[in-house]
Each structure stands twice: as C-alpha cells, then as structure tokens.
Enzyme design. Structure first.
Site, mmCIF file in Angstrom:
data_model
loop_
_atom_site.group_PDB
_atom_site.id
_atom_site.type_symbol
_atom_site.label_atom_id
_atom_site.label_comp_id
_atom_site.label_asym_id
_atom_site.label_seq_id
_atom_site.Cartn_x
_atom_site.Cartn_y
_atom_site.Cartn_z
ATOM 1 C CE1 TYR A 156 3.565 0.508 -5.610
ATOM 2 C CE2 TYR A 156 5.446 1.540 -4.540
ATOM 3 C CZ TYR A 156 4.107 1.540 -4.871
ATOM 4 O OH TYR A 156 3.309 2.582 -4.470
HETATM 5 C C1 LIG Z 1 1.833 0.694 0.221
HETATM 6 C C2 LIG Z 1 0.420 0.282 0.571
HETATM 7 C C3 LIG Z 1 -0.565 1.055 -0.299
HETATM 8 C C4 LIG Z 1 0.248 -1.201 0.297
HETATM 9 O O1 LIG Z 1 -1.052 -1.597 0.668
HETATM 10 P P1 LIG Z 1 -1.273 -2.984 1.442
HETATM 11 O O2 LIG Z 1 -2.726 -3.260 1.421
HETATM 12 O O3 LIG Z 1 -0.588 -2.922 2.733
HETATM 13 O O4 LIG Z 1 -0.503 -3.938 0.404
HETATM 14 P P2 LIG Z 1 -0.547 -5.515 0.236
HETATM 15 O O5 LIG Z 1 -1.160 -6.184 1.414
HETATM 16 O O6 LIG Z 1 -1.123 -5.800 -1.099
HETATM 17 O O7 LIG Z 1 0.989 -5.878 0.156
HETATM 18 C C5 LIG Z 1 1.880 -5.306 1.065
HETATM 19 C C6 LIG Z 1 2.333 -6.303 2.148
HETATM 20 O O8 LIG Z 1 1.561 -7.447 2.313
HETATM 21 C C7 LIG Z 1 2.367 -8.631 2.079
HETATM 22 N N1 LIG Z 1 1.497 -9.668 1.589
HETATM 23 C C8 LIG Z 1 0.171 -9.537 1.470
HETATM 24 N N2 LIG Z 1 -0.358 -10.701 1.099
HETATM 25 C C9 LIG Z 1 0.652 -11.583 0.991
HETATM 26 C C10 LIG Z 1 0.715 -12.952 0.635
HETATM 27 N N3 LIG Z 1 -0.371 -13.680 0.367
HETATM 28 N N4 LIG Z 1 1.910 -13.547 0.621
HETATM 29 C C11 LIG Z 1 3.017 -12.843 0.909
HETATM 30 N N5 LIG Z 1 3.009 -11.548 1.235
HETATM 31 C C12 LIG Z 1 1.836 -10.925 1.288
HETATM 32 C C13 LIG Z 1 3.399 -8.108 1.164
HETATM 33 O O9 LIG Z 1 4.558 -8.814 0.935
HETATM 34 C C14 LIG Z 1 3.690 -6.802 1.830
HETATM 35 O O10 LIG Z 1 4.558 -6.907 2.865
HETATM 36 P P3 LIG Z 1 4.347 -6.863 4.489
HETATM 37 O O11 LIG Z 1 2.898 -6.947 4.890
HETATM 38 O O12 LIG Z 1 5.091 -8.022 4.986
HETATM 39 O O13 LIG Z 1 4.922 -5.556 4.917
HETATM 40 C C15 LIG Z 1 0.088 0.542 2.050
HETATM 41 O O14 LIG Z 1 0.882 -0.278 2.854
HETATM 42 C C16 LIG Z 1 0.261 1.997 2.434
HETATM 43 O O15 LIG Z 1 -0.663 2.790 2.271
HETATM 44 N N6 LIG Z 1 1.436 2.357 2.980
HETATM 45 C C17 LIG Z 1 1.699 3.706 3.440
HETATM 46 C C18 LIG Z 1 1.615 4.719 2.329
HETATM 47 C C19 LIG Z 1 2.553 4.393 1.205
HETATM 48 O O16 LIG Z 1 3.704 4.018 1.419
HETATM 49 N N7 LIG Z 1 2.069 4.583 -0.019
HETATM 50 C C20 LIG Z 1 2.836 4.361 -1.210
HETATM 51 C C21 LIG Z 1 3.663 5.560 -1.462
HETATM 52 S S1 LIG Z 1 4.462 5.407 -3.014
#
Ligand SMILES: CC(C)(COP(=O)(O)OP(=O)(O)OC[C@H]1O[C@@H](n2cnc3c(N)ncnc32)[C@H](O)[C@@H]1OP(=O)(O)O)[C@@H](O)C(=O)NCCC(=O)NCCS
Length: 201
Positions: free
Chosen positions: A171
């Site tokens: 976010y």
């Molecule tokens: C929140 C959620 C939907 C995000 O989905 P995701 O596919 O993991 O998200 P993204 O890959 O787009 O981004 C999140 C992470 O990837 C990182 N990231 C991905 N690509 C990146 C890039 N090219 N450069 C830097 N950071 C990157 C982000 O910084 C972030 O941090 P982390 O992996 O270091 O923890 C998922 O993690 C989830 O389902 N979590 C549990 C349920 C939840 O919390 N839902 C939201 C409730 S409000």
C-alpha cells in the site's frame, strides 16, 4: 471444486471476474482468503453469504489471479489471488464506521466530505502464500482500479508494528496515505488503519 494448488508452478495472470464467475470461484476465493490471513478453517463458511451480498452492490468489481498448466484456459486454472470492491455509500456499515471515526478525529466537515463523497472501497485483497512477493498483489490492485470513475480509493488493514508486512509495504509503495490510524471497528478489538489515495492510480 478444485482446491488451490499448493505448489504454484505456473505464472499467474489477472482477469476480471463477473458475478457468475465470482460465484463459481467463491469457494476457491475464500480458501485463498483464509489461507492468506491464516484464519481458522471454517471461517470461509461464515464469509460466503457476506461476499455474495457484496457482489450485488453498485459499482462492484472483482479481479482474480489464475494459474495453471494452460494459461488462458480458466477451466484448468486455479485461483491464487482475489481482489474486489465496490462504490462506497452512506448506507454501508463500513462507510458509517469510518464516518464516525473521522468525526471523532476532529476533522472539519469539508475534509470529511472530500474523503467520503466519491470513493471505491477496496474491500478484499489476498494472494495465496505460495504466490506472494512477486507483485501479484500489485497487479490485482492495478487491474481492479483500472478505469474506475471514483475520485479516490479507500481500504482498511490491521495495524502491525512498524508497518512491517507485505500488505503495508504494497500500500505504501502504491502511495496510500493515512486517513485514520489505530481505529477500532465495532465488534472487532483489533486496531485498524484506514488508508486512501486519489484515482487514477
Ligand atoms: C497483501 C498481499 C495481498 C500482497 O500480495 P503480494 O503478491 O505479496 O504483493 P506484492 O508482491 O505486489 O508486494 C508485496 C511485497 O513484495 C515486495 N516487492 C515485490 N516486487 C518488488 C520489487 N520489484 N521491488 C521491491 N519490492 C518488491 C514488496 O515490497 C512487498 O514486500 P515484501 O515481499 O518484502 O514483504 C499478500 O501478501 C497477502 O495476501 N497477504 C496476506 C493477506 C493480507 O494481508 N491481505 C490484505 C489485508 S488488508
């Protein structure tokens, strides 16, 4: 109904789900949700009627991430991510809760109106743990918010120490800013943040 493949070996892609496709994939979507949030098994059965009711709301839109051996063949693909939301409106419980919180925070009426007058509520966003960290969450949000007519998007997410989880990092990276912090919705003892940003993304 096919379960989510625990070993996602295929590159997922996002697709918009109409109401019928959403209804067909509801059990899969709820399984992704319960697994991603690490909620107890069975939670999905309580949530099914609510998610179904949400899909009837004005401005509802859902996007799924599909993965399978034949990309583009939904029949053999599993759902590995889900996001949906709808147009926010004053007859909705979430809207009323946030309005109450904004009043309690002492915001002037003009600011409250600007926040709540025309927004899309990003209600649910979840990626199966095996698919997280590969920008799938970002793809889902971008697809969901593409072409929205609302002025802004709002969401709520549980507070976590130091904003240190994937949801918060995602976010913040997408420019969501604080609307309310440490807010407690009625009936839930956990503190939440309400975040928002202008549209288009
Ligand atoms: C929140 C959620 C939907 C995000 O989905 P995701 O596919 O993991 O998200 P993204 O890959 O787009 O981004 C999140 C992470 O990837 C990182 N990231 C991905 N690509 C990146 C890039 N090219 N450069 C830097 N950071 C990157 C982000 O910084 C972030 O941090 P982390 O992996 O270091 O923890 C998922 O993690 C989830 O389902 N979590 C549990 C349920 C939840 O919390 N839902 C939201 C409730 S409000």
């Amino acid at each position: 109904m096919r379960p989510v493949d625990p070993q996602i070996a295929w590159t997922p892609h996002t697709v918009e789900l109409n109401r019928e496709e959403f209804a067909k994939r509801l059990h899969e979507a709820l399984t992704v949700y319960v697994t991603a949030m690490d909620y107890p098994r069975g939670t999905e059965f309580h949530r099914a009627p609510m998610w179904t009711e949400h899909s009837t709301r004005p401005g509802w839109k859902a996007v799924g991430a599909l993965a399978g051996p034949e990309s583009g063949s939904p029949a053999v693909e599993s759902l590995v991510g889900i996001a949906y939301g709808y147009h926010g409106s004053s007859d909705q419980w979430w809207h009323q809760q946030v309005l109450h919180g904004l009043h309690r925070s002492g915001r002037p009426q003009s600011e409250i109106s600007a926040i709540l007058d025309d927004y899309f509520e990003l209600t649910e966003l979840h990626v199966h743990p095996n698919g997280q960290g590969h920008r799938l969450g970002e793809s889902l949000i971008r697809h969901l918010l593409h072409d929205r007519s609302e002025r802004s998007v709002l969401l709520s997410t549980p507070e976590v120490f130091d904003e240190d989880n994937r949801a918060w990092r995602l976010y913040r990276r997408l420019g969501f800013q604080d609307v309310l912090r440490r807010f407690r919705f009625s009936g839930d003892s956990r503190p939440f943040a309400v975040l928002g940003r202008g549209l288009p993304l």
